[in-house]
Each structure stands twice: as structure tokens, then as C-alpha cells.
Design a protein around this motif. Structure first.
Motif, PDB file in Angstrom:
ATOM      1  N   LEU A 230      28.268  32.766  41.389  1.00 17.49           N
ATOM      2  CA  LEU A 230      29.621  32.262  41.505  1.00 17.49           C
ATOM      3  C   LEU A 230      30.318  32.969  43.068  1.00 17.49           C
ATOM      4  O   LEU A 230      31.187  33.398  42.273  1.00 17.49           O
ATOM      5  CB  LEU A 230      30.491  33.005  40.365  1.00 17.49           C
ATOM      6  N   PRO A 231      31.212  32.216  43.828  1.00 16.94           N
ATOM      7  CA  PRO A 231      30.589  32.617  45.145  1.00 16.94           C
ATOM      8  C   PRO A 231      32.710  32.233  44.556  1.00 16.94           C
ATOM      9  O   PRO A 231      33.232  33.541  45.880  1.00 16.94           O
ATOM     10  CB  PRO A 231      30.120  31.999  46.158  1.00 16.94           C
ATOM     11  N   ASP A 232      33.228  31.883  43.883  1.00 16.43           N
ATOM     12  CA  ASP A 232      34.697  31.594  44.647  1.00 16.43           C
ATOM     13  C   ASP A 232      34.777  32.543  43.555  1.00 16.43           C
ATOM     14  O   ASP A 232      36.268  32.205  43.561  1.00 16.43           O
ATOM     15  CB  ASP A 232      34.609  30.080  44.237  1.00 16.43           C
ATOM     16  N   VAL A 233      34.308  32.933  42.616  1.00 13.47           N
ATOM     17  CA  VAL A 233      35.623  34.141  41.616  1.00 13.47           C
ATOM     18  C   VAL A 233      35.514  34.763  42.048  1.00 13.47           C
ATOM     19  O   VAL A 233      34.869  36.131  43.024  1.00 13.47           O
ATOM     20  CB  VAL A 233      34.450  34.250  40.121  1.00 13.47           C
ATOM     21  N   PRO A 234      37.312  35.948  42.634  1.00 12.88           N
ATOM     22  CA  PRO A 234      37.390  36.998  42.788  1.00 12.88           C
ATOM     23  C   PRO A 234      36.466  38.072  42.304  1.00 12.88           C
ATOM     24  O   PRO A 234      37.242  37.896  40.937  1.00 12.88           O
ATOM     25  CB  PRO A 234      38.701  36.699  42.991  1.00 12.88           C
ATOM     26  N   THR A 235      36.884  39.692  42.839  1.00  5.99           N
ATOM     27  CA  THR A 235      36.339  40.519  41.756  1.00  5.99           C
ATOM     28  C   THR A 235      37.765  40.850  41.035  1.00  5.99           C
ATOM     29  O   THR A 235      38.510  40.261  41.486  1.00  5.99           O
ATOM     30  CB  THR A 235      36.107  41.067  42.797  1.00  5.99           C
ATOM     31  N   LEU A 236      38.397  42.102  40.255  1.00  6.55           N
ATOM     32  CA  LEU A 236      38.985  42.478  39.674  1.00  6.55           C
ATOM     33  C   LEU A 236      39.825  43.213  40.878  1.00  6.55           C
ATOM     34  O   LEU A 236      41.297  43.015  40.863  1.00  6.55           O
ATOM     35  CB  LEU A 236      38.519  43.208  39.130  1.00  6.55           C
ATOM     36  N   LYS A 237      39.023  43.889  42.053  1.00  2.17           N
ATOM     37  CA  LYS A 237      40.286  44.354  42.800  1.00  2.17           C
ATOM     38  C   LYS A 237      40.842  43.934  44.083  1.00  2.17           C
ATOM     39  O   LYS A 237      42.222  43.952  43.913  1.00  2.17           O
ATOM     40  CB  LYS A 237      38.854  44.742  44.319  1.00  2.17           C
ATOM     41  N   GLU A 238      39.870  42.196  44.121  1.00  3.80           N
ATOM     42  CA  GLU A 238      40.053  41.154  44.706  1.00  3.80           C
ATOM     43  C   GLU A 238      41.861  40.291  44.244  1.00  3.80           C
ATOM     44  O   GLU A 238      42.447  40.358  45.207  1.00  3.80           O
ATOM     45  CB  GLU A 238      39.372  40.144  44.598  1.00  3.80           C
ATOM     46  N   ALA A 239      41.544  40.647  42.806  1.00  3.26           N
ATOM     47  CA  ALA A 239      42.828  39.677  42.617  1.00  3.26           C
ATOM     48  C   ALA A 239      44.115  40.466  42.134  1.00  3.26           C
ATOM     49  O   ALA A 239      44.618  40.393  41.136  1.00  3.26           O
ATOM     50  CB  ALA A 239      42.351  39.005  40.865  1.00  3.26           C
ATOM     51  N   GLY A 240      43.890  42.183  42.353  1.00  2.00           N
ATOM     52  CA  GLY A 240      44.641  42.913  42.508  1.00  2.00           C
ATOM     53  C   GLY A 240      44.700  44.346  41.073  1.00  2.00           C
ATOM     54  O   GLY A 240      45.388  44.785  40.731  1.00  2.00           O
ATOM     55  N   TYR A 241      43.416  44.313  40.799  1.00  2.00           N
ATOM     56  CA  TYR A 241      42.604  45.558  39.897  1.00  2.00           C
ATOM     57  C   TYR A 241      42.151  45.819  39.920  1.00  2.00           C
ATOM     58  O   TYR A 241      41.050  46.266  39.230  1.00  2.00           O
ATOM     59  CB  TYR A 241      43.469  44.924  38.163  1.00  2.00           C
ATOM     60  N   PRO A 242      41.821  47.824  41.391  1.00  2.00           N
ATOM     61  CA  PRO A 242      40.731  47.994  41.615  1.00  2.00           C
ATOM     62  C   PRO A 242      40.814  48.583  41.221  1.00  2.00           C
ATOM     63  O   PRO A 242      39.058  49.409  40.479  1.00  2.00           O
ATOM     64  CB  PRO A 242      41.424  48.634  42.975  1.00  2.00           C
ATOM     65  N   GLY A 243      41.319  48.876  39.708  1.00  2.00           N
ATOM     66  CA  GLY A 243      41.156  50.164  38.550  1.00  2.00           C
ATOM     67  C   GLY A 243      39.960  49.502  38.002  1.00  2.00           C
ATOM     68  O   GLY A 243      39.393  50.142  36.613  1.00  2.00           O
ATOM     69  N   GLY A 244      40.074  49.048  37.650  1.00  2.00           N
ATOM     70  CA  GLY A 244      39.016  47.846  36.875  1.00  2.00           C
ATOM     71  C   GLY A 244      37.207  47.832  37.559  1.00  2.00           C
ATOM     72  O   GLY A 244      37.063  46.932  36.716  1.00  2.00           O
ATOM     73  N   ASP A 245      37.027  48.428  38.658  1.00  2.00           N
ATOM     74  CA  ASP A 245      36.292  47.672  39.106  1.00  2.00           C
ATOM     75  C   ASP A 245      35.035  49.141  38.567  1.00  2.00           C
ATOM     76  O   ASP A 245      34.767  49.952  39.439  1.00  2.00           O
ATOM     77  CB  ASP A 245      36.307  48.504  41.209  1.00  2.00           C
ATOM     78  N   LEU A 246      34.683  48.443  37.777  1.00  2.00           N
ATOM     79  CA  LEU A 246      33.831  49.763  37.468  1.00  2.00           C
ATOM     80  C   LEU A 246      32.098  48.498  36.660  1.00  2.00           C
ATOM     81  O   LEU A 246      31.702  47.644  36.337  1.00  2.00           O
ATOM     82  CB  LEU A 246      33.842  50.051  35.915  1.00  2.00           C
TER      83      LEU A 246
END
Length: 322
Positions: A230-246
Motif C-alpha cells: 500500500l505505497p500510497d498510504v501514509p504512516t501514522l507518523k507521516e499523518a502527524g501522529y508519531p505517538g501511534g507508531d507502535l
């Protein structure tokens, strides 16, 4: 009499050492504490065949579901601590179950030793684009902020990864949605598709097909990097919420007291399996990540990552399930 006792003790010790040196001498069981078909199960089955080749013995996957994994956890713990039965554990069992079920007196860091990290399974935040065609995650957040508790999110009950991710996003983004519990992914996805529920953090495995056909729209993924599927789907960090990067990761564990020689052989063999190109490709085909952790870094990884999940669970007010 004392000499005879000493001779017997030495003989037993030498016998145990010889047995450990020759380990493994018979098949090994990977016990999956959940039903067949889910990520914990299919990852164990992907590991089993190459691990059998590495160790020179059959590796058998066995399912024993119940009580959010606690039945299987206790079953392995109550069995022989000889390295022939391993638990395929999840970060949820490792970090969250002790909070949810304090009466079980689970102490994973004391009860088990980690012999390998087998992979990680990202969750994907999905919506029904026919009902809520949010352009991106921020649009969903803004709706939630402007109209508190009008959005709903599916989860699999308190402590499940969809619940933790969903509640954590609300805390980080400053909005409130109504949680709707389901028994599993199939029913939850059905209701998102039917428009009964607004969003869901679902396993990549179970949502990928619906995303690729356009029936579901993915707004963010919980992995550290974008998925090649899913290369077009951003990570939570990229979307502005790095705290959800678990990362939601899986581990193979042996009961504490397993002979050190068996632990060392298992750690080396599992590391080789997970680092192989064939295993990485097989995991990627299923939407999972072959998370390679070196044997000498396992303990630090478990301490750091378990702590991060425990902190996240406490930050959303997760309490005992009774």
C-alpha cells in the motif's frame, strides 16, 4: 551415604548436560494460543518449516485458544521446560494481558525467555468511502473534533490492537468516538462496509483485499515505514501522529529454566529463518513484516517494546477486564 548422594547428583547433572548438548532429539511444538487462521497462527506456520530444516527435527504447530491467549500461555508454562514446546506470543499478551487480567498473576518477563521475534503485523485505519469519503486522516480527525462522539470505531474488545490504536489516536488527536466491540475482524469489517461503523484499525491481512478493490479506503498504517503493498498510504507518523507508531509484533518464547544450550540453538536458528529472503517474501505477501532482531538484542528489544505498549495502554486508561 553422602558420597553416593554426591555421585548421583553429578550423574544427573552430566546426563542433563548431555541431553541439552544433543538437543533437539525429537519434534518441537509451536503452540499458538489463538484459533487457526489469524496472524499469530499463519506466522507460526510460516516459521515452522524453515525452522525444522535449521534444527533437523519436525516443528509442529498446535492451536490452543482461550481467554485472550492466557490458556495457551499457562499450558506451555505448566509443561516441561525443556525447549520442546514453545509459545508463539503476541505483544498484546506480553504487555496488555497482565494489566487486563491481574488475577492470573502473569509475569511474562519472569515466566518466559524470548528466543526470537518472528515478525510484525501492521494495522490499517480503514473507512467506507461510500459513507465517509474523508480525503485523509486529518479530515476524519476534524470531523471527530467538530462533532464529538458522532463517529464510531470498531474494535475487538478492551486491550485488542484495534481498541488500543483507536483509543490512542483519539487521545493524540483530541477527539472522542464511540467504541463498538466485535468478536473479530470479519464481523467488524462487514459493518464498516455496511456503513454501521465509521472506522476500524484492522489487520493488514484481513483488509488488504478490500482496500485493493476500493471497497475500503485506507487512511493510515501503523508501521514505521509505508508498506510496499500500500505505497500510497501514509504512516501514522507521516499523518502527524508519531505517538501511534507502535509495532504489533510476535515472538517465540520458551519457559524460563529451559536449558541454556537449547535457548542458544533456538535463538540462532530463528534469527537465520527470519533474516532469510524466502521468509521475508512470504511474510510480505501476507501483509506482514519479517522483523529481524539479532539474538544478543532480544532482551533489550523486549524490554523497550513491551514498555512502550504498556505505557500506551495505561495512557488510554486500560483497566482490568472485570
Amino acid at each position: 551415604m553422602a558420597l553416593r548422594t554426591l555421585i548421583s547428583a553429578v550423574a544427573l547433572l552430566m546426563s542433563a548436560q548431555a541431553a541439552a548438548a544433543g538437543w533437539p532429539e525429537r519434534p518441537i511444538t509451536l503452540l499458538v494460543p489463538f484459533s487457526a487462521g489469524g496472524p499469530t497462527d499463519f506466522i507460526a506456520r510460516l516459521v515452522a518449516e524453515p525452522l525444522a530444516r535449521e534444527l533437523g527435527q519436525p516443528v509442529i504447530v498446535q492451536n490452543k485458544a482461550g481467554a485472550s491467549g492466557n490458556v495457551g500461555y499457562q499450558s506451555v508454562l505448566n509443561g516441561p521446560h525443556d525447549g520442546y514446546t514453545l509459545l508463539h506470543n503476541t505483544v498484546g499478551m506480553q504487555a496488555i494481558n497482565p494489566l487486563m487480567y491481574p488475577e492470573t498473576n502473569m509475569k511474562p518477563a519472569q515466566d518466559y525467555v524470548t528466543v526470537g521475534i518472528t515478525g510484525a503485523m501492521p494495522n490499517v485505519l480503514v473507512i467506507n468511502p461510500q459513507k465517509n469519503d474523508f480525503a485523509n486522516l486529518q479530515a476524519l480527525v476534524e470531523r471527530g473534533r467538530s462533532a464529538p462522539q458522532t463517529l464510531s470505531y470498531a474494535n475487538f474488545g478492551p486491550g485488542s490492537s484495534p481498541h488500543v490504536y483507536g483509543a490512542l489516536l483519539q487521545k493524540l488527536a483530541g477527539f472522542e468516538a464511540v467504541g463498538v466491540p466485535y468478536k473479530g475482524s470479519a464481523n467488524a469489517v462487514t459493518d464498516v462496509l455496511g456503513g454501521q461503523v465509521d472506522f476500524l484499525f484492522d489487520s493488514m491481512t484481513t483488509s488488504l483485499g478490500q482496500i485493493q478493490t476500493g471497497r475500503l479506503k485506507a487512511l493510515a498504517i501503523t508501521s514505521a515505514q509505508r508498506s510496499p503493498l500500500l505505497p500510497d498510504v501514509p504512516t501514522l507518523k507521516e499523518a502527524g501522529y508519531p505517538g501511534g507508531d507502535l509495532k504489533f509484533w510476535f515472538s517465540l518464547q520458551a519457559p524460563a529454566g529451559t536449558p541454556p544450550e537449547a535457548q542458544q540453538k533456538l535463538r540462532a536458528a530463528i534469527a537465520r529463518v527470519v533474516a532469510s529472503d524466502a521468509y521475508r517474501a512470504a511474510m510480505q505477501e501476507r501483509g506482514a513484516e519479517a522483523l529481524s532482531v539479532a539474538p544478543d538484542a532480544l532482551d533489550a528489544f523486549m524490554t523497550r517494546e513491551t514498555g512502550a505498549w504498556t505505557d500506551a495502554a495505561r495512557s488510554i486508561g486500560l483497566k482490568a477486564d472485570h
